[in-house]
Design an enzyme around this catalytic site. Structure first.
Site, PDB file in Angstrom:
ATOM      1  CG  HIS A 251     -34.573  38.900  -3.335  1.00  0.00           C
ATOM      2  ND1 HIS A 251     -35.440  38.228  -2.507  1.00  0.00           N
ATOM      3  CD2 HIS A 251     -35.133  40.117  -3.556  1.00  0.00           C
ATOM      4  CE1 HIS A 251     -36.472  39.009  -2.234  1.00  0.00           C
ATOM      5  NE2 HIS A 251     -36.306  40.153  -2.862  1.00  0.00           N
TER       6      HIS A 251
ATOM      7  CD  GLU B 109     -38.330  31.904  -0.276  1.00  0.00           C
ATOM      8  OE1 GLU B 109     -37.087  31.760  -0.266  1.00  0.00           O
ATOM      9  OE2 GLU B 109     -38.892  33.019  -0.361  1.00  0.00           O
TER      10      GLU B 109
ATOM     11  CD  GLU C  97     -33.641  35.275  -1.980  1.00  0.00           C
ATOM     12  OE1 GLU C  97     -34.489  34.931  -2.825  1.00  0.00           O
ATOM     13  OE2 GLU C  97     -33.918  35.928  -0.958  1.00  0.00           O
TER      14      GLU C  97
END
EC number: 3.4.17.12
Length: 431
Positions: free
Chosen positions: A72, A269, A75
């Protein structure tokens, strides 16, 4: 030792990133190889830097590892961490025994940006959402892969096609993809069916014990991830979670890697804010450096070896699975007859299957500690001779269709305990 300009803690756009990667490849040519696996929609290169003692080609017995970031485009932390990881690895080779051993024993592939168009599309960075999340055709690349649980009919994007092709050119064993917007290590499956445990708000692989161990390996060394420092209510436990338990996802990359590429992949993450201020980057590197290194080392757990016939000829495309944890798309030997199975310490039975012959069983015991940056080595000699010339034709690879759609029942890994059933019921009734 060759010198490379110190990498600053800021966000590096495509020209700056390319200059850094080319500088590293030039100054550390004996241990690095820079290549592009394809191009983005707008024609930007999808760069991969390989670090290893034989960076340009696979060596028998040396497992392949990869990190992929910036899937993404908005990110951005993972992208910068991988650039700093590259610098850390190449500048410590020959000086730091741990890093030297890691480079000696592993071929490490690092892709800082899978979605360079998205990264360049971010005009005003935001913590929660930016225009650059998707690629230039406005497709989410982490919803763009074939799915083993339901049909995924979105048009396959150039970046996705490039990664899928890349996965067929290497024998990847372990991987992680780096994201932002939370602090957690998420492990497969991201999608599922009742047979994988979805009735109990989870979807587990046959290798769930290994995946939980891998996720814990990363999260336990990152203090903020372990205690979930983001100010959001989650079901994370010590910084890890099953992907489906968090939220179901169709067409994700980690499930595709595990099912069709024989590569164990988790999703990391790394930041509560998707695109934090550059002043925060040194802290992210400090929090993640040890985890990034330790996770690479896990490519050496379990067992590896080659499968031979009676003529000592390595056999490619032979199915090699562990009893009681077989994959829906069976794991097979590569063109060198090699297999790699990530396993925790314990005793196992390896089942080797060749069309037209009874399964060949081999018992192995994985010791409690990996053997100096190497999995247990176990070559397997089959009692056949001169009959295996057409294995690939008679035993084709798994089609990229929803393989789980017709599966019934529960594997041992997905059978729920009474405690988990009650916890799930409580969650449903009182959430």
């Amino acid at each position: 030792m060759p010198a490379v300009a110190a990498l600053d803690f800021s966000y590096h756009h495509q020209p700056e990133m390319e200059a850094f990667l080319k500088n590293v490849a030039q100054n550390y040519s004996s241990i690095t190889h820079l290549h592009s696996i394809g191009k983005s929609v707008q024609g930007r290169n999808l760069w991969v830097l390989v670090v290893g003692r034989s960076p340009k080609e696979h060596r028998i017995g040396i497992p392949e590892f990869k990190y992929v970031a910036n899937m993404h485009g908005d990110e951005a932390v993972g992208r910068e961490l991988l650039l700093h990881l590259i610098e850390y690895l190449v500048t410590r080779d020959g000086r730091d025994p741990e890093i030297t051993n890691l480079i000696n024993s592993t071929r490490i592939h690092i892709m800082p940006s899978m979605n360079p168009d998205g990264f360049e599309a971010v005009v005003k960075p935001d913590c929660f959402y930016n225009d650059g999340r998707d690629n230039s055709n406005l497709y989410d690349l982490n919803r763009n892969f074939p799915d083993a649980f339901e049909l995924n009919e979105v048009p396959r994007q150039p970046e996705t096609v490039a990664v899928m092709k890349w996965l067929t050119t290497e024998t990847f064993v372990l991987s992680a993809n780096l994201h932002g917007g939370a602090l957690v290590a998420s492990y497969p499956f991201d999608n599922g069916v009742p047979a994988t445990g979805t009735l109990y708000s989870r979807s587990l692989t046959p290798d769930d014990d290994v995946f939980q161990y891998l996720a814990n390996t990363y999260a336990s060394r990152n203090p903020d991830m372990k205690r979930n420092s983001c100010r959001i209510k989650t079901g994370f436990s010590n910084g890890i979670i099953n992907g489906y338990s968090w939220y179901p996802l169709k067409g994700g990359m980690q499930d595709y890697n595990y099912i069709w590429a024989q590569c164990f992949e988790i999703t990391l993450e790394l930041s509560c804010c998707k695109y934090p201020r550059k002043e925060k980057l040194p802290g992210f590197w400090k929090d993640n450096k040890d985890s990034l290194i330790e996770y690479i080392k896990q490519v050496h757990i379990g067992v590896k070896g080659q499968v031979f016939d009676q003529n000592q000829t390595p056999l490619s495309n032979v199915t090699v699975e562990v009893q009681d944890r077989k994959h829906i798309c069976p794991y097979r030997t590569n063109k060198f007859g090699e297999y790699y199975l990530l396993l925790l310490p314990g005793s196992y039975v390896i089942e080797v299957t060749v069309p037209g012959h009874d399964p060949h069983l081999t018992k192995v015991t994985i010791p409690p500690k990996s053997q100096n940056f190497s999995a247990l080595k176990k070559d397997i000699l089959l009692p056949f001779r001169g009959q295996l010339n057409h294995i690939s034709e008679s035993n084709p690879l798994c089609p990229r269709i929803p393989l789980y759609s017709e599966l019934q029942g529960h594997s041992a890994a997905t059978k729920p305990s009474l405690f988990l059933f009650l916890v799930t019921l409580f969650h449903i009734l009182f959430k």
